[in-house]
Motif scaffolding. Structure first.
Motif, PDB file in Angstrom:
ATOM      1  N   VAL A   1       0.841  -1.210   0.000  1.00 50.63           N
ATOM      2  CA  VAL A   1       0.000   0.000   0.000  1.00 50.63           C
ATOM      3  C   VAL A   1       0.870   1.251   0.000  1.00 50.63           C
ATOM      4  O   VAL A   1       2.019   1.234   0.452  1.00 50.63           O
ATOM      5  N   ASP A   2       0.312   2.343  -0.477  1.00 54.45           N
ATOM      6  CA  ASP A   2       1.064   3.601  -0.529  1.00 54.45           C
ATOM      7  C   ASP A   2       1.056   4.278   0.855  1.00 54.45           C
ATOM      8  O   ASP A   2       0.386   3.815   1.792  1.00 54.45           O
ATOM      9  N   ASP A   3       1.783   5.392   0.955  1.00 59.19           N
ATOM     10  CA  ASP A   3       1.947   6.034   2.264  1.00 59.19           C
ATOM     11  C   ASP A   3       0.629   6.557   2.832  1.00 59.19           C
ATOM     12  O   ASP A   3       0.408   6.549   4.040  1.00 59.19           O
ATOM     13  N   GLY A   4      -0.261   7.018   1.938  1.00 58.27           N
ATOM     14  CA  GLY A   4      -1.555   7.539   2.397  1.00 58.27           C
ATOM     15  C   GLY A   4      -2.372   6.438   3.055  1.00 58.27           C
ATOM     16  O   GLY A   4      -2.927   6.595   4.151  1.00 58.27           O
ATOM     17  N   ALA A   5      -2.418   5.280   2.398  1.00 58.13           N
ATOM     18  CA  ALA A   5      -3.178   4.154   2.955  1.00 58.13           C
ATOM     19  C   ALA A   5      -2.525   3.677   4.245  1.00 58.13           C
ATOM     20  O   ALA A   5      -3.210   3.333   5.217  1.00 58.13           O
TER      21      ALA A   5
ATOM     22  N   GLN B   1      -1.359 -10.415   3.855  1.00 58.35           N
ATOM     23  CA  GLN B   1      -0.548  -9.477   4.620  1.00 58.35           C
ATOM     24  C   GLN B   1      -0.591  -8.125   3.898  1.00 58.35           C
ATOM     25  O   GLN B   1      -0.591  -8.096   2.673  1.00 58.35           O
ATOM     26  N   VAL B   2      -0.603  -7.042   4.666  1.00 64.16           N
ATOM     27  CA  VAL B   2      -0.519  -5.705   4.064  1.00 64.16           C
ATOM     28  C   VAL B   2       0.848  -5.136   4.411  1.00 64.16           C
ATOM     29  O   VAL B   2       1.230  -5.093   5.583  1.00 64.16           O
ATOM     30  N   GLN B   3       1.599  -4.758   3.391  1.00 62.51           N
ATOM     31  CA  GLN B   3       2.942  -4.214   3.628  1.00 62.51           C
ATOM     32  C   GLN B   3       3.021  -2.776   3.140  1.00 62.51           C
ATOM     33  O   GLN B   3       2.321  -2.405   2.191  1.00 62.51           O
TER      34      GLN B   3
ATOM     35  N   THR C   1       5.570   0.372   1.559  1.00 67.14           N
ATOM     36  CA  THR C   1       6.492   0.327   0.417  1.00 67.14           C
ATOM     37  C   THR C   1       7.897  -0.096   0.852  1.00 67.14           C
ATOM     38  O   THR C   1       8.703  -0.518   0.033  1.00 67.14           O
ATOM     39  N   GLY C   2       8.168  -0.023   2.171  1.00 62.60           N
ATOM     40  CA  GLY C   2       9.471  -0.470   2.686  1.00 62.60           C
ATOM     41  C   GLY C   2       9.486  -1.967   3.004  1.00 62.60           C
ATOM     42  O   GLY C   2      10.460  -2.480   3.540  1.00 62.60           O
ATOM     43  N   GLY C   3       8.390  -2.675   2.713  1.00 61.39           N
ATOM     44  CA  GLY C   3       8.355  -4.121   2.944  1.00 61.39           C
ATOM     45  C   GLY C   3       7.994  -4.503   4.373  1.00 61.39           C
ATOM     46  O   GLY C   3       8.080  -5.661   4.745  1.00 61.39           O
ATOM     47  N   ARG C   4       7.578  -3.518   5.195  1.00 58.15           N
ATOM     48  CA  ARG C   4       7.201  -3.846   6.581  1.00 58.15           C
ATOM     49  C   ARG C   4       5.737  -4.254   6.629  1.00 58.15           C
ATOM     50  O   ARG C   4       4.897  -3.623   5.980  1.00 58.15           O
ATOM     51  N   GLU C   5       5.450  -5.276   7.439  1.00 62.43           N
ATOM     52  CA  GLU C   5       4.062  -5.689   7.611  1.00 62.43           C
ATOM     53  C   GLU C   5       3.363  -4.651   8.481  1.00 62.43           C
ATOM     54  O   GLU C   5       3.819  -4.363   9.582  1.00 62.43           O
ATOM     55  N   ILE C   6       2.275  -4.089   7.977  1.00 65.05           N
ATOM     56  CA  ILE C   6       1.552  -3.123   8.809  1.00 65.05           C
ATOM     57  C   ILE C   6       0.177  -3.649   9.223  1.00 65.05           C
ATOM     58  O   ILE C   6      -0.433  -3.131  10.146  1.00 65.05           O
ATOM     59  N   ALA C   7      -0.291  -4.662   8.536  1.00 70.15           N
ATOM     60  CA  ALA C   7      -1.597  -5.236   8.909  1.00 70.15           C
ATOM     61  C   ALA C   7      -1.743  -6.577   8.228  1.00 70.15           C
ATOM     62  O   ALA C   7      -0.935  -6.949   7.363  1.00 70.15           O
ATOM     63  N   ARG C   8      -2.736  -7.327   8.669  1.00 65.54           N
ATOM     64  CA  ARG C   8      -3.162  -8.507   7.916  1.00 65.54           C
ATOM     65  C   ARG C   8      -4.676  -8.609   8.038  1.00 65.54           C
ATOM     66  O   ARG C   8      -5.268  -8.109   8.998  1.00 65.54           O
ATOM     67  N   GLY C   9      -5.277  -9.214   7.042  1.00 65.00           N
ATOM     68  CA  GLY C   9      -6.736  -9.269   7.103  1.00 65.00           C
ATOM     69  C   GLY C   9      -7.306 -10.186   6.039  1.00 65.00           C
ATOM     70  O   GLY C   9      -6.579 -10.769   5.234  1.00 65.00           O
ATOM     71  N   ILE C  10      -8.631 -10.292   6.062  1.00 65.28           N
ATOM     72  CA  ILE C  10      -9.339 -11.186   5.147  1.00 65.28           C
ATOM     73  C   ILE C  10      -9.830 -10.362   3.957  1.00 65.28           C
ATOM     74  O   ILE C  10     -10.539  -9.361   4.137  1.00 65.28           O
TER      75      ILE C  10
ATOM     76  N   VAL D   1      -3.992  -4.695  12.917  1.00 64.77           N
ATOM     77  CA  VAL D   1      -2.961  -3.743  12.503  1.00 64.77           C
ATOM     78  C   VAL D   1      -1.734  -3.921  13.380  1.00 64.77           C
ATOM     79  O   VAL D   1      -1.840  -4.089  14.594  1.00 64.77           O
ATOM     80  N   ALA D   2      -0.554  -3.913  12.749  1.00 61.76           N
ATOM     81  CA  ALA D   2       0.693  -4.093  13.502  1.00 61.76           C
ATOM     82  C   ALA D   2       0.911  -2.919  14.451  1.00 61.76           C
ATOM     83  O   ALA D   2       0.689  -1.767  14.083  1.00 61.76           O
ATOM     84  N   THR D   3       1.377  -3.227  15.653  1.00 60.28           N
ATOM     85  CA  THR D   3       1.502  -2.172  16.653  1.00 60.28           C
ATOM     86  C   THR D   3       2.720  -1.282  16.448  1.00 60.28           C
ATOM     87  O   THR D   3       2.664  -0.103  16.643  1.00 60.28           O
ATOM     88  N   ASN D   4       3.841  -1.878  16.076  1.00 61.84           N
ATOM     89  CA  ASN D   4       5.059  -1.071  15.908  1.00 61.84           C
ATOM     90  C   ASN D   4       5.642  -1.250  14.524  1.00 61.84           C
ATOM     91  O   ASN D   4       6.830  -1.110  14.336  1.00 61.84           O
ATOM     92  N   GLY D   5       4.803  -1.636  13.581  1.00 62.01           N
ATOM     93  CA  GLY D   5       5.332  -1.953  12.269  1.00 62.01           C
ATOM     94  C   GLY D   5       6.183  -3.211  12.313  1.00 62.01           C
ATOM     95  O   GLY D   5       6.984  -3.465  11.440  1.00 62.01           O
ATOM     96  N   ARG D   6       6.004  -4.011  13.368  1.00 59.65           N
ATOM     97  CA  ARG D   6       6.810  -5.240  13.465  1.00 59.65           C
ATOM     98  C   ARG D   6       5.999  -6.398  12.923  1.00 59.65           C
ATOM     99  O   ARG D   6       4.834  -6.551  13.272  1.00 59.65           O
ATOM    100  N   PRO D   7       6.612  -7.243  12.098  1.00 55.82           N
ATOM    101  CA  PRO D   7       5.882  -8.419  11.631  1.00 55.82           C
ATOM    102  C   PRO D   7       5.425  -9.259  12.817  1.00 55.82           C
ATOM    103  O   PRO D   7       6.152  -9.386  13.798  1.00 55.82           O
TER     104      PRO D   7
END
Ligand code: GLU
Length: 382
Positions: A285-289, A320-322, A324-333, A372-378
Motif C-alpha cells: 500500500v502507498d503512504d496515504g493508505a 498481509q498488508v505491507q 512500500t518499505g516491505g514492513r508488515e503493517i496489517a493482515r486481514g481477510i 494492525v501491527a503495533t510497531n510496524g513489526r511483523p
C-alpha cells in the motif's frame, strides 16, 4: 495491580518447554525436570487451573537415537528423527504425569491446522474437551509430516498461537535462559536482565544472536512469539526452566524472568487473523493508505491505496498488508481475489463496477476483518 500480580488468579496456563530444558545435559531426557514439571502441573490442577504444554525435544532425542549430528541433517533426516524421538518424549511425560495422578494427551500439529479456520475450530474444540476433562494436552509440531518451508520452525510461535487460541491467562516459556538480557549474557559481563517489556518497547537489539545449537528459535524468535501472545492479550513470561518450581513462582507473581506485558485481548475472529500461520498473499500500500490504516481510529483498506498485489489468493483468504518499505503493517481477510484486486488497485471505489463488471464490497479489506501491527513489526498485530 501489576500484571505479575494477576498471575495468581490465572486459570488457564500454556507452558512452552525448550529442547535444552527437557533434555538437560545428559544423553536422553532430564527425568528430574519432567518429574518436577509434573509435580507443579499437579499442584496447579489442584488449584483448579487448566494447563497446556507445548514441548520441543523430539528431534533432538531422535538425532541421538539415530546417532548423527545436526550439521549433516537434511529434511528427511529431521523428519525421521522427529518420528523416532516423539514417542520417547511423550512416553516420559505420560509416565511422569501419571505418577502425579494426571492423564496426558498428545496433539501433533502442522501449520495447516492453524491456517484453515475449520481445522482451527476443531482444534479448539478438542483442546476444550481435554481441558474440561482434566487431561493435560501435550502439543508439538508434527515435524515428521511438516512440509519444508511451511514448518513453524520453532515451537515458540506455535506456543503463542496455542495460548491465543486457548485464550490462556498466561504463557510461560521455560528455557535455559533466565529471561531477556540487554545483551548476550554468555559473552558480555555487563548484560542485565530485562524484568518487563511493554507493548511499545522494541527489544530486537537485545535479542539478536542468542540461542544455542539445539534450539532453532533463539531469543529473537522467542521475543517475537512473546510479543505475538502479548499483542493478542496474553502476557508471556520467559524464565529459566531448569530451576525447580519456576512455573509456580511465576504464578505466585514473583519477580522472576522477563514478562511481556499484554494489550487488551482481541475478539475471536481478529485473534485468528493475528495468529494464522501463513498469509496467502501480500498487498503493498502507498503512504496515504499506510497512515490511514495505522491511525487509532483507522479505516478499512480501499482499492485506491493498493499499489501492488503479490501471490495468488481468493475471496476470504488471509493476506498481509505491507508498506512500500516491505514492513508488515496489517493482515486481514480480503473481499476480492488477487486478479480482481490487481484490476482495481489504484482506482477509486466508484470505478469498481466498470473495472470488474460487479461490485462486491467497497473495501479490499474491511476494518472489522483486519488486525494492525503495533510497531510496524511483523507478527505483532492487534
Ligand atoms: N518440534 C521440534 C522438536 O520437537 C522443536 C523445534 C524447536 O522449537 O526447536 O524437536
Amino acid at each position: 495491580m501489576s500484571q505479575r500480580e494477576t498471575f495468581k488468579d490465572a486459570k488457564r496456563i500454556v507452558i512452552k518447554i525448550g529442547t535444552r530444558v527437557v533434555t538437560g545435559t545428559g544423553p536422553g531426557l532430564d527425568d528430574d525436570f519432567i518429574d518436577n514439571l509434573a509435580r507443579q502441573v499437579a499442584r496447579l490442577c489442584e488449584r483448579g487451573c487448566q494447563v497446556v504444554l507445548v514441548t520441543s525435544g523430539a528431534v533432538h532425542l531422535g538425532r541421538r537415537a539415530l546417532n548423527y549430528r545436526k550439521s549433516n541433517e537434511d529434511i528427511s533426516m529431521r523428519q525421521a528423527a522427529a518420528a523416532v524421538g516423539q514417542p520417547e518424549l511423550m512416553r516420559s511425560y505420560m509416565e511422569a504425569f501419571r505418577a502425579h495422578g494426571l492423564l496426558t494427551a498428545q496433539m501433533l500439529l502442522t501449520q495447516d491446522d492453524m491456517q484453515d479456520r475449520h481445522r482451527y475450530v476443531h482444534l479448539s474444540n478438542t483442546l476444550e474437551t481435554l481441558l474440561t476433562r482434566h487431561v493435560v494436552p501435550i502439543i508439538n509440531e508434527n515435524d515428521s509430516v511438516s512440509v519444508e518451508g511451511v514448518t513453524f520452525v520453532e515451537n515458540d510461535i506455535l506456543a503463542a498461537m496455542i495460548a491465543a487460541k486457548a485464550r490462556a491467562d498466561v504463557l510461560v516459556f521455560l528455557s535455559d535462559e533466565e529471561g531477556l538480557f540487554t545483551c548476550n549474557p554468555r559473552t558480555n559481563d555487563s548484560a542485565k536482565l530485562v524484568p518487563q517489556v511493554l507493548p511499545e518497547d522494541d527489544v530486537t537489539r537485545f535479542a539478536e544472536g542468542a540461542g544455542g545449537p539445539e534450539s532453532r528459535g533463539g531469543m529473537l524468535k522467542k521475543c517475537e512469539a512473546a510479543r505475538m501472545a502479548a499483542d493478542c492479550g496474553i502476557p508471556a513470561v520467559m524464565v529459566d526452566g531448569r530451576i525447580p518450581n519456576m512455573v509456580l513462582q511465576v504464578l505466585d507473581g514473583d519477580a522472576v524472568g522477563t514478562v511481556f506485558i499484554s494489550r487488551e485481548s482481541l475478539p475471536g475472529r481478529k485473534l485468528w487473523i493475528a495468529t494464522a500461520a501463513r498469509p496467502n498473499g501480500v498487498l503493498v500500500v502507498d503512504d496515504g493508505a499506510r497512515a490511514a490504516l495505522l491511525r487509532p481510529d483507522g479505516s478499512s483498506l480501499l482499492p485506491i491505496g493498493v499499489t501492488e498485489v503479490r501471490g495468488d489468493f481468493s475471496v476470504g483468504d488471509l493476506v498481509q498488508v505491507q508498506d512500500t518499505g516491505g514492513r508488515e503493517i496489517a493482515r486481514g481477510i480480503v473481499n476480492y481475489g488477487s486478479a480482481d484486486v490487481d484490476a482495481i488497485r489504484g482506482h477509486h471505489t466508484r470505478e469498481i463496477l466498470s473495472l470488474l463488471g460487479h461490485v462486491g464490497h467497497v473495501e479490499v479489506i474491511h476494518r472489522d476483518n483486519m488486525v494492525v501491527a503495533t510497531n510496524g513489526r511483523p507478527g505483532s498485530c492487534s
